[in-house]
Design a protein around this motif. Structure first.
Motif, PDB file in Angstrom:
ATOM      1  N   ILE A  52      55.556  16.916  47.048  1.00  0.00           N
ATOM      2  CA  ILE A  52      54.994  16.977  45.723  1.00  0.00           C
ATOM      3  C   ILE A  52      55.989  18.033  45.145  1.00  0.00           C
ATOM      4  O   ILE A  52      56.173  17.522  43.809  1.00  0.00           O
ATOM      5  N   GLU A  53      56.645  18.858  45.612  1.00  0.00           N
ATOM      6  CA  GLU A  53      57.619  19.526  45.040  1.00  0.00           C
ATOM      7  C   GLU A  53      58.749  18.888  44.408  1.00  0.00           C
ATOM      8  O   GLU A  53      59.201  19.046  43.210  1.00  0.00           O
ATOM      9  N   VAL A  54      59.267  17.902  45.545  1.00  0.00           N
ATOM     10  CA  VAL A  54      60.445  17.144  45.129  1.00  0.00           C
ATOM     11  C   VAL A  54      59.949  16.111  43.911  1.00  0.00           C
ATOM     12  O   VAL A  54      60.746  16.107  42.720  1.00  0.00           O
ATOM     13  N   TRP A  55      59.022  15.563  43.924  1.00  0.00           N
ATOM     14  CA  TRP A  55      58.659  14.600  42.891  1.00  0.00           C
ATOM     15  C   TRP A  55      58.057  15.146  41.661  1.00  0.00           C
ATOM     16  O   TRP A  55      58.283  14.794  40.613  1.00  0.00           O
ATOM     17  N   THR A  56      57.637  16.580  41.829  1.00  0.00           N
ATOM     18  CA  THR A  56      57.363  17.126  40.527  1.00  0.00           C
ATOM     19  C   THR A  56      58.791  17.322  39.726  1.00  0.00           C
ATOM     20  O   THR A  56      58.779  17.419  38.640  1.00  0.00           O
ATOM     21  N   THR A  57      59.835  17.809  40.545  1.00  0.00           N
ATOM     22  CA  THR A  57      60.936  18.221  39.966  1.00  0.00           C
ATOM     23  C   THR A  57      61.600  17.039  39.376  1.00  0.00           C
ATOM     24  O   THR A  57      62.281  16.993  38.247  1.00  0.00           O
ATOM     25  N   ARG A  58      61.588  15.779  40.014  1.00  0.00           N
ATOM     26  CA  ARG A  58      61.955  14.487  39.497  1.00  0.00           C
ATOM     27  C   ARG A  58      61.268  14.189  38.231  1.00  0.00           C
ATOM     28  O   ARG A  58      62.081  13.645  37.364  1.00  0.00           O
ATOM     29  N   VAL A  59      59.961  13.971  38.273  1.00  0.00           N
ATOM     30  CA  VAL A  59      59.523  13.961  37.262  1.00  0.00           C
ATOM     31  C   VAL A  59      59.754  14.758  35.947  1.00  0.00           C
ATOM     32  O   VAL A  59      60.067  14.281  34.644  1.00  0.00           O
ATOM     33  N   GLY A  71      62.630  16.263  35.544  1.00  0.00           N
ATOM     34  CA  GLY A  71      63.923  15.908  34.735  1.00  0.00           C
ATOM     35  C   GLY A  71      63.783  14.565  34.181  1.00  0.00           C
ATOM     36  O   GLY A  71      64.600  14.648  33.157  1.00  0.00           O
ATOM     37  N   LEU A  72      63.069  13.736  34.661  1.00  0.00           N
ATOM     38  CA  LEU A  72      63.061  12.177  33.936  1.00  0.00           C
ATOM     39  C   LEU A  72      62.356  12.658  32.405  1.00  0.00           C
ATOM     40  O   LEU A  72      62.746  11.720  31.397  1.00  0.00           O
ATOM     41  N   GLU A  73      61.425  13.196  32.467  1.00  0.00           N
ATOM     42  CA  GLU A  73      60.893  13.775  31.124  1.00  0.00           C
ATOM     43  C   GLU A  73      61.852  14.235  30.352  1.00  0.00           C
ATOM     44  O   GLU A  73      61.804  14.051  28.964  1.00  0.00           O
ATOM     45  N   GLY A  74      62.679  15.188  30.821  1.00  0.00           N
ATOM     46  CA  GLY A  74      63.757  15.683  29.853  1.00  0.00           C
ATOM     47  C   GLY A  74      64.523  14.786  29.120  1.00  0.00           C
ATOM     48  O   GLY A  74      65.050  14.840  28.287  1.00  0.00           O
ATOM     49  N   LEU A  75      65.215  13.990  30.336  1.00  0.00           N
ATOM     50  CA  LEU A  75      65.781  12.920  29.830  1.00  0.00           C
ATOM     51  C   LEU A  75      65.309  11.913  28.698  1.00  0.00           C
ATOM     52  O   LEU A  75      65.830  11.473  27.659  1.00  0.00           O
ATOM     53  N   GLN A 135      61.679   4.436  35.738  1.00  0.00           N
ATOM     54  CA  GLN A 135      61.836   5.348  36.452  1.00  0.00           C
ATOM     55  C   GLN A 135      60.741   6.614  36.363  1.00  0.00           C
ATOM     56  O   GLN A 135      60.268   7.002  37.339  1.00  0.00           O
ATOM     57  N   LEU A 136      60.668   6.920  35.462  1.00  0.00           N
ATOM     58  CA  LEU A 136      59.763   8.017  34.970  1.00  0.00           C
ATOM     59  C   LEU A 136      58.119   7.647  35.476  1.00  0.00           C
ATOM     60  O   LEU A 136      57.594   8.438  36.110  1.00  0.00           O
ATOM     61  N   THR A 137      57.819   6.324  35.387  1.00  0.00           N
ATOM     62  CA  THR A 137      56.489   5.909  35.680  1.00  0.00           C
ATOM     63  C   THR A 137      56.466   5.766  37.301  1.00  0.00           C
ATOM     64  O   THR A 137      55.577   6.284  37.653  1.00  0.00           O
ATOM     65  N   GLN A 138      57.577   5.205  37.665  1.00  0.00           N
ATOM     66  CA  GLN A 138      57.614   5.322  39.280  1.00  0.00           C
ATOM     67  C   GLN A 138      57.530   6.647  39.899  1.00  0.00           C
ATOM     68  O   GLN A 138      56.757   6.956  40.997  1.00  0.00           O
ATOM     69  N   ALA A 139      58.137   7.528  39.250  1.00  0.00           N
ATOM     70  CA  ALA A 139      58.334   8.940  39.879  1.00  0.00           C
ATOM     71  C   ALA A 139      56.754   9.747  39.599  1.00  0.00           C
ATOM     72  O   ALA A 139      56.199  10.474  40.497  1.00  0.00           O
TER      73      ALA A 139
END
Length: 485
Positions: free
Chosen positions: A168-175, A177-181, A191-195
């Motif tokens: 969850i921590e990993v996917w939270t960080t991924r989400v 980052g994608l939201e920032g982009l 990618q954001l949707t899958q994350a």
């Protein structure tokens, strides 16, 4: 002719064999029998013609006994009849703790020690209790085994939970980052949707793991509560078994070997043994060997013969002088019977205890005494008399048993043993005072410690009646002759 008639009459009254004994020495030489000191049994009568010779053979034939003059408080003594009985704690009834078939191991009137086996019980109820004990023990073992499995399961869930948290921590960080982009105008929406989907799935898995962990924790707590309940049930069953077998809980749980296995002792008991709790005597049985008994059946009664008390009935009118703690004496009931086996001095002492209630119809109050030391003649149901001195400060008087006083017509007569010659007695007219029905006061003629004839006094009185001034002597066979040899 008068002399022959008197001899025949005396012989029938004395109840001893009459041999045709003449005083000229032609008869068997009883007069040569000697007492200690070498005196003849048939001696020359001294100057005091009231003296009568009673050597040992004569005393044996006539059953003569003596009692000492002693000081008593005649007027201050109450005497009441009563009897011996067991103290309430002296009798123990042994009943069957569980229904079953009884096998007696003792006989009536047998003396038993504490711990001796009285009887055994073959009981289906005991085997049912054993089955319940086995089930309770098995339930505890199962629950303990179950609890032992919860530890590894909870540890596995804990590890799974931690791994999910990491995911969850990993996917939270991924989400993030994608939201920032995305906000900067870059990245792809797929990618954001899958994350976000992976993060949601990880969070759902964590929730399931936490839920399962909570269930396991609740189940473990439930099992622990079940163990405590099963242990309580086992303890109650062990208490029941202890009451039935008279064994302690530790003894019942002690390990014993049976068929090569270590088993608790309770599981190896085939028949219940009922043992005596105290030393005593088997008094009676409630049934015979092989009979079926239930919990209400008295099987064996054991009594402690030394736990006796004396119960008497006093008059309510004497309550003014009676009180707890007075000195009391229990005396034999029949002091007048010649040849009795109970000595008049073989009495018992103790403290008086008044009963709590009186009898309004008989106008009596119960009196109890526990003897300080029991005599051999004390038995339950044996009657005796209770003497209570209610004023110990009163002056004592010289007394003898009333049974020692004989009546020669209207004249009271006693026979005092000579202090300087134990083979002679002196006939005396008794100077009597007050009496209480058993003891009588002597106003003169005797001193404390003098010996007075008790048994055999009547025969002495008959032999000396009407011949006091002539003197006389006994032969060794018990026959009496007037005058000197």
């Amino acid at each position: 002719m008068k002399f022959v008639t008197q001899r025949a009459w005396l012989t029938s009254m004395l109840a001893v064999p009459l041999l045709l004994i003449a005083c000229d020495g032609s008869s068997p030489n009883y007069d040569d029998q000697r007492e200690d000191g070498g005196e003849h049994a048939d001696r020359q009568q001294p100057e005091n013609l009231n003296l009568i010779d009673i050597p040992a053979p004569v005393r044996n034939n006539l059953g003569i006994t003596f009692v000492q003059v002693e000081r008593r408080r005649v007027e201050q003594t109450l005497r009441v009849p009563g009897h011996f009985e067991y103290q309430p704690s002296a009798r123990r009834d042994y009943r069957t703790p569980v229904p079953g078939r009884v096998e007696l191991e003792v006989e009536q009137f047998q003396k038993v020690e504490a711990g001796a086996v009285l009887y055994r019980i073959d009981s289906p109820g005991w085997r049912e209790l054993q089955q319940n004990l086995a089930e309770a023990g098995s339930e505890i073992d199962q629950l303990r085994a179950q609890i032992e499995t919860y530890g590894p399961l909870l540890e596995a869930h804990q590890e799974h939970e931690q791994s999910l948290r990491d995911v969850i921590e990993v996917w939270t960080t991924r989400v993030e980052g994608l939201e920032g982009l995305r906000e900067a105008g870059g990245g792809r929406i797929e990618q954001l949707t899958q994350a976000r989907a992976e993060l949601s799935s990880a969070r759902a898995d964590l929730a399931q793991v936490q839920e399962k962990k909570a269930e396991l924790t609740a189940e473990r707590q439930q099992a622990q509560v079940g163990i405590r309940a099963a242990e309580s049930r086992l303890n109650y069953l062990l208490d029941d078994a202890a009451a039935v077998t008279a064994l302690g809980r530790a003894d019942l749980l002690a390990s014993t070997r049976s068929d090569g296995r270590a088993l608790p002792r309770w599981s190896t008991i085939d028949r219940i043994e009922v043992r005596s709790e105290v030393a005593g005597v088997v008094a009676m049985f409630g049934l015979t060997t092989g009979a079926w008994a239930d919990e209400k059946t008295s099987v064996v009664t054991v009594v402690q013969p030394d736990r006796l008390r004396f119960r008497a009935s006093g008059l309510q009118s004497d309550l003014g002088v009676l009180r707890d703690g007075l000195s009391a004496r229990i005396v034999s009931p029949s002091p007048t019977a010649s040849g009795r086996s109970i000595s008049i001095s073989d009495d018992m002492t103790g403290e008086l205890q008044l009963g709590l209630e009186g009898d309004p119809n008989e106008r009596t109050v119960e009196m109890f005494v526990i003897p300080e030391q029991l005599k051999d003649w004390a038995r339950p149901g044996v009657s005796a008399q209770l003497e209570v001195v209610f004023d110990e400060s009163a002056i004592t008087e010289l007394t003898i048993p009333l049974a020692a006083v004989q009546r020669d017509g209207l004249t009271p007569v006693i026979f005092r043993r000579q202090p300087d010659d134990p083979n002679q007695v002196m006939r005396m007219e008794a100077d009597l005072g007050r009496d209480d029905g058993r003891w009588v006061e002597l106003l003169s003629g005797v001193a404390e410690g003098d010996e007075i004839v008790l048994d055999g006094g009547f025969q002495l009185m008959l032999s000396s009646s009407g011949s006091i001034q002539k003197g006389g002597h006994f032969h060794a066979d018990g026959t009496f002759h007037e005058g000197e040899h």
